[in-house]
Scaffold this motif. Structure first.
Motif, PDB file in Angstrom:
ATOM      1  N   CYS A  12      39.180  52.292  96.532  1.00 21.90           N
ATOM      2  CA  CYS A  12      40.350  52.392  95.650  1.00 21.90           C
ATOM      3  C   CYS A  12      40.202  53.365  94.491  1.00 21.90           C
ATOM      4  O   CYS A  12      41.168  53.641  93.790  1.00 21.90           O
ATOM      5  CB  CYS A  12      40.721  51.024  95.107  1.00 21.90           C
ATOM      6  N   CYS A  35      39.047  45.635  91.662  1.00 26.04           N
ATOM      7  CA  CYS A  35      40.423  46.037  91.951  1.00 26.04           C
ATOM      8  C   CYS A  35      40.839  45.738  93.391  1.00 26.04           C
ATOM      9  O   CYS A  35      41.779  44.996  93.617  1.00 26.04           O
ATOM     10  CB  CYS A  35      40.599  47.521  91.644  1.00 26.04           C
ATOM     11  N   CYS A  36      40.152  46.337  94.362  1.00 27.72           N
ATOM     12  CA  CYS A  36      40.600  46.224  95.752  1.00 27.72           C
ATOM     13  C   CYS A  36      39.905  45.113  96.539  1.00 27.72           C
ATOM     14  O   CYS A  36      40.304  44.817  97.667  1.00 27.72           O
ATOM     15  CB  CYS A  36      40.421  47.556  96.471  1.00 27.72           C
ATOM     16  N   GLY A  62      48.523  46.382  97.431  1.00 30.73           N
ATOM     17  CA  GLY A  62      47.632  47.138  96.562  1.00 30.73           C
ATOM     18  C   GLY A  62      47.473  46.554  95.170  1.00 30.73           C
ATOM     19  O   GLY A  62      47.375  47.286  94.193  1.00 30.73           O
ATOM     20  N   TRP A  64      45.531  44.028  92.227  1.00 27.60           N
ATOM     21  CA  TRP A  64      44.153  43.774  91.789  1.00 27.60           C
ATOM     22  C   TRP A  64      43.599  42.495  92.401  1.00 27.60           C
ATOM     23  O   TRP A  64      44.274  41.457  92.432  1.00 27.60           O
ATOM     24  CB  TRP A  64      44.084  43.699  90.256  1.00 27.60           C
ATOM     25  N   GLN A  70      43.055  43.544  85.410  1.00 29.04           N
ATOM     26  CA  GLN A  70      43.898  44.739  85.551  1.00 29.04           C
ATOM     27  C   GLN A  70      44.316  45.274  84.184  1.00 29.04           C
ATOM     28  O   GLN A  70      44.882  44.548  83.372  1.00 29.04           O
ATOM     29  CB  GLN A  70      45.153  44.407  86.358  1.00 29.04           C
ATOM     30  N   TRP A  74      47.631  50.398  84.024  1.00 28.61           N
ATOM     31  CA  TRP A  74      47.047  50.780  85.307  1.00 28.61           C
ATOM     32  C   TRP A  74      47.990  51.656  86.107  1.00 28.61           C
ATOM     33  O   TRP A  74      49.178  51.364  86.236  1.00 28.61           O
ATOM     34  CB  TRP A  74      46.687  49.531  86.102  1.00 28.61           C
ATOM     35  N   ARG A  76      47.959  53.010  89.850  1.00 25.86           N
ATOM     36  CA  ARG A  76      47.285  52.943  91.149  1.00 25.86           C
ATOM     37  C   ARG A  76      47.123  54.324  91.778  1.00 25.86           C
ATOM     38  O   ARG A  76      46.072  54.660  92.305  1.00 25.86           O
ATOM     39  CB  ARG A  76      48.034  52.016  92.103  1.00 25.86           C
TER      40      ARG A  76
END
Length: 88
Positions: A12, A35-36, A62, A64, A70, A74, A76
């Motif tokens: 990510c 995150c991912c 997609g 967090w 997060q 943020w 992405r």
């Protein structure tokens, strides 16, 4: 002043100030990306594995893995642009 060397999640693009793959990039700690949710050493072991996990993560929205971590601002897409080229 010392410069912090960043490491970017292979899935990510989240930036870390250490490599969960160790200093030689060959000893993963099997931790989880905040995150991912990729497990270092499993989901990002190869470029193909990183792509598969990224596709699943994005298909699921997609979001967090640890939502409380997060950042408020943020972005992405900007983060995904940091994925190392060889893992696309």
């Amino acid at each position: 002043m010392a410069t912090i060397s960043l490491w970017y999640c292979r899935v990510c693009g989240l930036d870390y100030d250490y490599s969960p793959w160790g200093p030689a990039e060959d000893a993963p700690d099997y931790g989880t990306c905040e995150c991912c949710g990729a497990q270092f050493g499993i989901d990002d072991y190869s470029a193909a594995g990183a792509r598969v996990h990224r596709e699943k993560w994005l298909a699921a929205g997609g979001q967090w893995f640890y939502p409380k971590l997060q950042p408020a601002n943020w972005d992405r897409e900007a983060q995904l642009a940091q994925v190392p080229e060889q893992y696309w």
